[in-house]
Design an enzyme around this catalytic site. Structure first.
Site, PDB file in Angstrom:
ATOM      1  N   PRO A  10     -22.690  15.573  59.158  1.00  0.00           N
ATOM      2  CG  PRO A  10     -23.429  17.703  59.705  1.00  0.00           C
ATOM      3  CD  PRO A  10     -22.793  16.478  60.301  1.00  0.00           C
ATOM      4  CG  ASN A  11     -24.073  18.380  54.333  1.00  0.00           C
ATOM      5  OD1 ASN A  11     -25.138  18.085  53.795  1.00  0.00           O
ATOM      6  ND2 ASN A  11     -23.967  19.375  55.190  1.00  0.00           N
ATOM      7  NE  ARG A  18     -20.004  19.240  51.721  1.00  0.00           N
ATOM      8  CZ  ARG A  18     -19.629  19.262  52.992  1.00  0.00           C
ATOM      9  NH1 ARG A  18     -19.238  18.143  53.596  1.00  0.00           N
ATOM     10  NH2 ARG A  18     -19.640  20.399  53.656  1.00  0.00           N
ATOM     11  CE1 TYR A  23     -14.779  19.310  53.027  1.00  0.00           C
ATOM     12  CE2 TYR A  23     -16.483  20.063  51.517  1.00  0.00           C
ATOM     13  CZ  TYR A  23     -15.813  20.182  52.720  1.00  0.00           C
ATOM     14  OH  TYR A  23     -16.167  21.166  53.607  1.00  0.00           O
ATOM     15  CG  ASN A  72     -15.036  15.251  59.366  1.00  0.00           C
ATOM     16  OD1 ASN A  72     -15.511  16.297  59.834  1.00  0.00           O
ATOM     17  ND2 ASN A  72     -14.539  15.175  58.151  1.00  0.00           N
ATOM     18  CB  ALA A  75     -21.612  21.904  59.400  1.00  0.00           C
ATOM     19  CG  HIS A  78     -17.316  24.693  62.432  1.00  0.00           C
ATOM     20  ND1 HIS A  78     -15.996  24.486  62.752  1.00  0.00           N
ATOM     21  CD2 HIS A  78     -17.499  24.152  61.188  1.00  0.00           C
ATOM     22  CE1 HIS A  78     -15.406  23.851  61.739  1.00  0.00           C
ATOM     23  NE2 HIS A  78     -16.291  23.638  60.790  1.00  0.00           N
ATOM     24  CG  ASP A  85     -21.622  19.371  76.814  1.00  0.00           C
ATOM     25  OD1 ASP A  85     -20.534  19.974  76.935  1.00  0.00           O
ATOM     26  OD2 ASP A  85     -22.719  19.882  77.130  1.00  0.00           O
ATOM     27  CD  GLU A  96     -12.051  18.644  65.930  1.00  0.00           C
ATOM     28  OE1 GLU A  96     -11.770  18.776  67.154  1.00  0.00           O
ATOM     29  OE2 GLU A  96     -12.384  19.591  65.206  1.00  0.00           O
ATOM     30  CG  HIS A  98     -12.029  19.005  60.489  1.00  0.00           C
ATOM     31  ND1 HIS A  98     -13.405  18.959  60.502  1.00  0.00           N
ATOM     32  CD2 HIS A  98     -11.630  19.264  61.753  1.00  0.00           C
ATOM     33  CE1 HIS A  98     -13.812  19.193  61.740  1.00  0.00           C
ATOM     34  NE2 HIS A  98     -12.759  19.377  62.516  1.00  0.00           N
ATOM     35  CB  ILE A  99     -11.637  16.296  54.262  1.00  0.00           C
ATOM     36  CG1 ILE A  99     -12.282  14.977  54.699  1.00  0.00           C
ATOM     37  CG2 ILE A  99     -11.075  16.211  52.842  1.00  0.00           C
ATOM     38  CD1 ILE A  99     -13.608  14.673  54.018  1.00  0.00           C
ATOM     39  CB  SER A 100     -11.016  21.304  54.107  1.00  0.00           C
ATOM     40  OG  SER A 100     -11.932  21.573  55.156  1.00  0.00           O
ATOM     41  NE  ARG A 105     -13.388  25.260  53.740  1.00  0.00           N
ATOM     42  CZ  ARG A 105     -14.347  24.320  53.723  1.00  0.00           C
ATOM     43  NH1 ARG A 105     -14.160  23.161  54.331  1.00  0.00           N
ATOM     44  NH2 ARG A 105     -15.487  24.547  53.088  1.00  0.00           N
ATOM     45  NE  ARG A 109     -16.151  26.321  56.065  1.00  0.00           N
ATOM     46  CZ  ARG A 109     -17.298  25.685  55.813  1.00  0.00           C
ATOM     47  NH1 ARG A 109     -17.621  24.605  56.482  1.00  0.00           N
ATOM     48  NH2 ARG A 109     -18.128  26.120  54.877  1.00  0.00           N
TER      49      ARG A 109
HETATM   50  C1  DQA Z   1     -15.130  19.421  57.272  1.00  0.00           C
HETATM   51  C2  DQA Z   1     -14.921  20.927  57.495  1.00  0.00           C
HETATM   52  C3  DQA Z   1     -16.197  21.573  57.997  1.00  0.00           C
HETATM   53  O1  DQA Z   1     -15.991  22.966  58.187  1.00  0.00           O
HETATM   54  C4  DQA Z   1     -17.307  21.392  56.997  1.00  0.00           C
HETATM   55  O2  DQA Z   1     -18.521  21.924  57.493  1.00  0.00           O
HETATM   56  C5  DQA Z   1     -17.487  19.977  56.563  1.00  0.00           C
HETATM   57  C6  DQA Z   1     -16.299  19.147  56.358  1.00  0.00           C
HETATM   58  C7  DQA Z   1     -13.876  18.772  56.659  1.00  0.00           C
HETATM   59  O3  DQA Z   1     -13.769  17.547  56.766  1.00  0.00           O
HETATM   60  O4  DQA Z   1     -13.049  19.451  56.043  1.00  0.00           O
HETATM   61  O5  DQA Z   1     -18.598  19.530  56.296  1.00  0.00           O
HETATM   62  O6  DQA Z   1     -15.349  18.815  58.539  1.00  0.00           O
END
Ligand code: DQA
Length: 139
Positions: A10-11, A18, A23, A72, A75, A78, A85, A96, A98-100, A105, A109
């Site tokens: 998501p997002n 964003r 990001y 990725n 959200a 978490h 599963d 897995e 993550h960008i950040s 943070r 997270r």
């Molecule tokens: C994220 C980190 C997550 O905590 C956050 O909710 C995201 C992006 C990242 O790629 O850094 O939407 O997965």
């Protein structure tokens, strides 16, 4: 040819717009083109959804035939026992990303329902996290 897929949650469809300080300024569609031309010997598919069940459906669909999944879950990382599963249920190894750096943070997270079931986790390198995850499938 190796068949990988990047699955974004998501997002992440809003990358480029964003929170650019967190990001970056690039859309994922643009970055995908960079990845596809950098890794010409690998087939890299892409899927994005804002919906938890659709992400689970996709993992189930491709998780017994692809060579690797770069996930990725954003959200949902978490919160989602269901995605965790699904990652556990499939055969295809998952990395897995993550960008950040989620550990620098907010505390919520720091928890991932996905990590225990993955081959590994790469985070905090901006969009380069995806390159590194792809590299991990070449080694
Ligand atoms: C994220 C980190 C997550 O905590 C956050 O909710 C995201 C992006 C990242 O790629 O850094 O939407 O997965």
């Amino acid at each position: 040819m190796k068949q990988l897929i990047i699955i974004n949650g998501p997002n992440l469809n809003l990358l480029g717009k964003r929170e650019p300080e967190m990001y970056g300024n690039e859309t994922f569609e643009d970055y995908l083109k960079t990845l596809q031309s950098k890794f010409k010997d690998i087939n890299i598919d892409y899927y994005q959804s804002n919906i938890e069940g659709e992400l689970i459906d996709k993992l189930q669909d491709i998780g017994f035939s692809y060579d690797g999944i770069i996930l990725n879950a954003a959200a949902y990382t978490h919160t989602s026992v269901g995605i965790g599963d699904a990652v556990k249920a499939i055969n295809t190894p998952v990395v897995e990303v993550h960008i950040s750096n989620t550990f620098s943070r907010e505390e919520f997270r720091h928890q991932s329902y996905i990590s225990p079931h993955t081959k590994g986790v790469i985070l905090g390198f901006g969009l380069l996290s995806y390159d590194l995850a792809i590299e991990s499938f070449i080694l």
